[in-house]
Design an enzyme around this catalytic site. Sequence first.
Site, short mmCIF file in Angstrom:
data_model
loop_
_atom_site.label_atom_id
_atom_site.label_comp_id
_atom_site.label_asym_id
_atom_site.label_seq_id
_atom_site.Cartn_x
_atom_site.Cartn_y
_atom_site.Cartn_z
N TYR A 64 0.83 -1.21 0.00
CA TYR A 64 0.00 0.00 0.00
C TYR A 64 0.87 1.26 0.00
CZ TYR A 64 -3.60 -3.36 1.41
OH TYR A 64 -4.45 -4.43 1.48
N HIS A 129 -0.19 -12.05 0.63
CA HIS A 129 -1.03 -11.03 0.00
C HIS A 129 -1.40 -11.35 -1.45
CE1 HIS A 129 -1.59 -6.34 -0.38
NE2 HIS A 129 -2.69 -7.01 -0.71
#
Length: 324
Positions: A64, A129
């Site tokens: 992110y 992820h």
Amino acid sequence: MAAAAAQTLQLRPLGNTGLKLSSVGFGASPLGKVFGDVSEQDAIAAVREAFRRGVNFFDTSPFYGGTLSEKVLGRALKALGVPRDQYIVSTKCGRYKEGFDFCAERVTKSIDESLERLQLDYVDIFHCHDIEFGSLDQIVNETLPALLKLKQAGKIRFIGITGLPLGIFTYVLDRVPPGTVDVILSYCHYSINDSTLEDLLPYLKSKGVGVISASPLSMGLLTEAGGPEWHPASSELKAACRAAVDHCKERGKNISKLALQYSLTNTDISTILVGMKSVKEVEENIAAALELATVGMDEEALSEITEILKPVKNQTWPSGIQQR
Ligand code: NAD
């Protein structure tokens, strides 16, 4: 639920972990500016307000904002000045600005990098992820065994896997010994326009795997501001969500409140992770959760929105390499 009990957020158990997560979790991807600019001051104030109001779970990833989210969240948590066991943190491995890498060496290095950025000694949950972008067999045979070693070393408490297609979860969970994967994180599959995660819940419960559901606002589509430019939904899905947003707006209703409340109604899901970048959003989302617990939701508005979204119900988008 009694009105007195609804002054604070509900805590829900997370599978067999023993953790109790606040029903609303803080999604920190906006702190990496993935939904537009946000000042560090606003980000830190949002985390502080969320914690003050009973949010105990914070989720981030090195992906992110190319590590920015982890750094800002780390500074925000430190600024709380409370004992480490007062909050639960998850971060992820295998997905980076540079691309995907789920090999044992990379994920082992990844936790040390994340801990440094987060200024923590351990994370509560460490997720692989978006595993659909890697080889699921590598996740089973190489990545998860590497994460088990990190668990033994005390750097992580629990192991999770995340991704969009729901089939990835059963593929992995059917192939690993019980207790290897403690939790799954699904996104965009338990909101008003797509509730397909529901079908998987009995299976996950039978395995003792905790369930985190992210993106109740469909990554911004169910907000007045709309989704970000990178949003992968089809133009048909985006247009239907926009019609639903407009419908609510014309009637003086808040679609984001309705959408979050819809996701919160299923208590087999431990926490609903919503991305937040300001005190205002935190206040609105906590108010929505407390209102749901006391007065319930606006069923009339929900049925109107459901009708508008019917033609695109459960429509999703391709993600990863497994489906090609
Ligand atoms: P979301 O559906 O939570 O939407 C976030 C957007 O809605 C942001 O632009 C935010 O500023 C805005 N918003 C929040 N509250 C609002 C309100 N009350 N009114 C109007 N707008 C509001 O999507 P998300 O952020 O992608 O998902 C939540 C979190 O879940 C992420 O931050 C991340 O931590 C996690 N997540 C993980 C994965 C994964 O592991 N693959 C995928 C998606 C999300």
